[in-house]
Design an enzyme around this catalytic site. Structure first.
Site, PDB file in Angstrom:
ATOM      1  N   ASP A  99       2.419   2.631   3.205  1.00 53.51           N
ATOM      2  CA  ASP A  99       1.405   3.683   3.355  1.00 53.51           C
ATOM      3  C   ASP A  99       1.404   4.269   4.763  1.00 53.51           C
ATOM      4  OD1 ASP A  99      -1.244   4.962   2.313  1.00 53.51           O
ATOM      5  OD2 ASP A  99      -1.780   4.058   4.232  1.00 53.51           O
TER       6      ASP A  99
ATOM      7  N   HIS B 160      -2.543  11.146   0.300  1.00 59.95           N
ATOM      8  CA  HIS B 160      -2.830  10.773  -1.091  1.00 59.95           C
ATOM      9  C   HIS B 160      -4.329  10.869  -1.282  1.00 59.95           C
ATOM     10  CE1 HIS B 160      -4.232   6.866   0.444  1.00 59.95           C
ATOM     11  NE2 HIS B 160      -3.252   7.014   1.311  1.00 59.95           N
TER      12      HIS B 160
ATOM     13  N   ASP C 176       0.814  -1.216   0.000  1.00 57.02           N
ATOM     14  CA  ASP C 176       0.000   0.000   0.000  1.00 57.02           C
ATOM     15  C   ASP C 176       0.854   1.276   0.000  1.00 57.02           C
ATOM     16  OD1 ASP C 176      -1.873   2.082   0.722  1.00 57.02           O
ATOM     17  OD2 ASP C 176      -3.192   0.500   1.434  1.00 57.02           O
TER      18      ASP C 176
ATOM     19  N   THR D 243      -7.048   4.225  -1.112  1.00 51.44           N
ATOM     20  CA  THR D 243      -6.793   2.787  -1.030  1.00 51.44           C
ATOM     21  C   THR D 243      -7.916   1.896  -1.566  1.00 51.44           C
ATOM     22  OG1 THR D 243      -5.332   3.121   0.832  1.00 51.44           O
ATOM     23  CG2 THR D 243      -6.296   0.928   0.630  1.00 51.44           C
TER      24      THR D 243
ATOM     25  N   ASP E 216      -1.357   0.684  -4.803  1.00 53.53           N
ATOM     26  CA  ASP E 216      -2.594   1.400  -5.133  1.00 53.53           C
ATOM     27  C   ASP E 216      -2.395   2.875  -5.490  1.00 53.53           C
ATOM     28  OD1 ASP E 216      -1.803   1.744  -2.493  1.00 53.53           O
ATOM     29  OD2 ASP E 216      -3.819   1.652  -1.648  1.00 53.53           O
ATOM     30  N   HIS E 217      -1.373   3.511  -4.951  1.00 52.77           N
ATOM     31  CA  HIS E 217      -1.148   4.952  -5.170  1.00 52.77           C
ATOM     32  C   HIS E 217       0.184   5.316  -4.547  1.00 52.77           C
ATOM     33  CE1 HIS E 217      -1.961   5.204  -0.928  1.00 52.77           C
ATOM     34  NE2 HIS E 217      -3.082   4.536  -1.123  1.00 52.77           N
TER      35      HIS E 217
ATOM     36  N   HIS F 292       2.276   8.217   5.700  1.00 52.38           N
ATOM     37  CA  HIS F 292       1.390   9.201   6.341  1.00 52.38           C
ATOM     38  C   HIS F 292       2.064   9.805   7.570  1.00 52.38           C
ATOM     39  CE1 HIS F 292      -2.329   8.635   4.114  1.00 52.38           C
ATOM     40  NE2 HIS F 292      -2.210   7.324   4.214  1.00 52.38           N
TER      41      HIS F 292
HETATM   42  P1  AMP Z   1      -5.882   5.067   3.382  1.00 53.41           P
HETATM   43  O1  AMP Z   1      -4.432   5.252   3.502  1.00 53.41           O
HETATM   44  O2  AMP Z   1      -6.634   5.994   4.281  1.00 53.41           O
HETATM   45  O3  AMP Z   1      -6.396   5.134   1.960  1.00 53.41           O
HETATM   46  O4  AMP Z   1      -6.224   3.593   3.912  1.00 53.41           O
HETATM   47  C1  AMP Z   1      -5.238   2.625   4.107  1.00 53.41           C
HETATM   48  C2  AMP Z   1      -5.649   1.715   5.216  1.00 53.41           C
HETATM   49  O5  AMP Z   1      -6.654   0.809   4.766  1.00 53.41           O
HETATM   50  C3  AMP Z   1      -4.516   0.829   5.670  1.00 53.41           C
HETATM   51  O6  AMP Z   1      -3.864   1.384   6.767  1.00 53.41           O
HETATM   52  C4  AMP Z   1      -5.167  -0.477   6.006  1.00 53.41           C
HETATM   53  O7  AMP Z   1      -5.056  -0.767   7.378  1.00 53.41           O
HETATM   54  C5  AMP Z   1      -6.628  -0.283   5.647  1.00 53.41           C
HETATM   55  N1  AMP Z   1      -7.173  -1.488   4.994  1.00 53.41           N
HETATM   56  C6  AMP Z   1      -6.673  -2.131   3.935  1.00 53.41           C
HETATM   57  N2  AMP Z   1      -7.429  -3.213   3.617  1.00 53.41           N
HETATM   58  C7  AMP Z   1      -8.442  -3.237   4.515  1.00 53.41           C
HETATM   59  C8  AMP Z   1      -9.553  -4.098   4.721  1.00 53.41           C
HETATM   60  N3  AMP Z   1      -9.784  -5.144   3.925  1.00 53.41           N
HETATM   61  N4  AMP Z   1     -10.403  -3.786   5.730  1.00 53.41           N
HETATM   62  C9  AMP Z   1     -10.190  -2.705   6.500  1.00 53.41           C
HETATM   63  N5  AMP Z   1      -9.154  -1.868   6.371  1.00 53.41           N
HETATM   64  C10 AMP Z   1      -8.276  -2.125   5.394  1.00 53.41           C
HETATM   65 ZN    ZN Z   2      -3.481   2.900  -0.003  1.00 47.71          ZN
HETATM   66 ZN    ZN Z   3      -2.892   5.933   2.938  1.00 48.01          ZN
END
Ligand code: AMP
Ligand code: ZN
Ligand code: ZN
Length: 403
Positions: A191, A339, A34, A70, A238-239, A195
């Protein structure tokens, strides 16, 4: 005796042939790390990424879809559809048609297949008789279109990366008749650290080095498998990640009339809003006057973003400008990395590496879009793809046989 010898020969021929036939079925194993920005491997020594590029292919970069979050992007990779078309339009959203909320922190919603449109590749695979396994790929905890991966896990961050590696290797070591030929798996780094510390911080460097060495651990174990030379392995993400600071924040409740808003979904740097009856124009006018953000009414976004037509994007789509942040109130810190920005922003670019029997060797391709991964994987696994926004023509040059 003679009869028995003939029987043995027959058995041998039968199993020999059927083994050859099943063995020829290709494998795809794809890992997402990620938030792996396209240039992270330039920050430190990454012998295992380099090894994959040498043994196989590397894209100059992979272009994510908008919004560069994500869930929208993992599910875009899985379906080949833009977020507007598969319906996971943000990590959290409100669906005005069903009046229900979706959020990545709401287990019930994440596991509810009715939120997910399109056909993810594990469903394409299972429907066509190919066994699949997913270790935390977004969407794979839900039954979608009546199907699930044969093997899947409920998301649990406490499962170590080492355990995930061992599980994937264990899946690949199963007897042929129950062995998955499509495996998706996921790491939540870099990721998380991006952050916290920022993509250009010193602290991100050991994280990249650690991910590279985990890749090395996996490659060593993969090499020891009897089917190792049949496996096509992909590492993608993903990004990317952009540096942000609390000094460059747009603070909504200081600038707009929050009471005009009926629904506000998302977090820095993206928000989707629904205005109270009669207030769309006023809210739009207010948001349009704010520096360092962009606002569009649904249906008026530039076509290249492929966004804003799905009712789940609500009335107004707001995005911060590059390196800027937007928050609801002063007390919300944005950390050091974010992101979600325009997918044309270079900081949002991410990675694509692959090696295995179908891939060219030591080949660097130009960039492509993440919607193109779905048709690529369908081609490798000889699956009939569902309707998607990708284009195999954009990725066929990665393959030895370009058809
Ligand atoms: P973001 O950076 O806010 O776009 O989200 C990333 C977060 O999504 C990561 O820290 C993961 O812990 C969470 N994540 C990834 N896959 C899952 C999933 N299947 N269910 C819940 N959270 C997830
Ligand atoms: Zn992500
Ligand atoms: Zn993120």
């Amino acid at each position: 005796m003679k009869k028995f010898a003939l029987f043995l020969i027959a058995i041998h021929l039968f199993y020999g042939c059927s083994k050859r036939q099943t063995d020829q079925k290709p494998y795809v194993v794809m890992l997402s790390m990620d938030g792996f920005r396209w240039d992270y491997t330039d920050k430190t020594y990454t012998p295992n990424f380099d090894k994959i590029a040498k043994m196989g292919v590397k894209a100059e970069y992979l272009k994510p879809s908008f919004p560069t979050k994500t869930f929208p992007n993992h599910y875009t990779i899985a379906t080949g559809l833009y977020p507007d078309h598969h319906g996971i339009v943000l990590n959290s959203f409100y669906d005005p048609e069903t009046e229900r909320y979706y959020s990545i922190s709401d287990r019930e919603a994440v596991e509810d297949g009715s939120f997910y449109g399109g056909e993810p590749f594990w469903v394409t695979a299972e429907k066509q008789g190919v066994i699949s396994g997913s270790f935390f790929w977004v969407g794979s905890e839900a039954e979608i279109d009546g199907a699930r991966p044969t093997y899947w896990k409920k998301y649990d961050n406490s499962i170590t990366y080492g355990q995930r590696i061992d599980s994937v290797i264990a899946w690949l070591s199963k007897p042929e008749e129950v062995r998955p030929h499509l495996i998706l798996w996921y790491f939540d780094e870099p990721d998380h650290s991006g952050h916290e510390f920022g993509p250009d911080s010193e602290e991100i460097i050991p994280i990249i080095a650690r991910l590279d060495s985990l890749l090395g651990v996996f490659l060593d174990k993969l090499e020891k498998l009897p089917i190792s030379d049949q496996i096509n392995f992909i590492v993608t993400s993903d990004h990317g990640m952009a540096s942000v600071s609390d000094d460059r924040r747009v603070i909504f409740d200081e600038l707009i009339n929050m009471e005009w808003i009926e629904e506000i979904q998302g977090y820095n740097p993206n928000f989707n809003m629904k205005a109270k009856e009669g207030y769309v124009d006023s809210l739009f006018a207010q948001l349009s006057g704010i520096e360092h953000i962009k606002v569009w009414e649904a249906g008026t976004l530039p076509e290249r973003l492929h966004y804003g037509m799905n009712p789940r994007t609500l009335d107004l789509v707001v995005m911060a400008d590059s390196s800027w942040s937007v928050v609801i109130s002063e007390d919300k810190s944005v950390g050091n990395g974010a992101h979600g920005y325009d997918n044309a922003n270079p900081d949002m670019r991410t990675i694509f590496y692959g090696f295995g029997p179908v891939f060219k060797k030591n080949f660097i391709s130009s960039h492509f879009d993440n919607v193109d991964i779905y048709p690529l994987i369908c081609n490798i696994l000889q699956l009939e793809p569902a309707i998607n926004d990708g284009n195999f023509e954009n990725v066929k040059n990665l393959l030895l046989t370009e058809d």
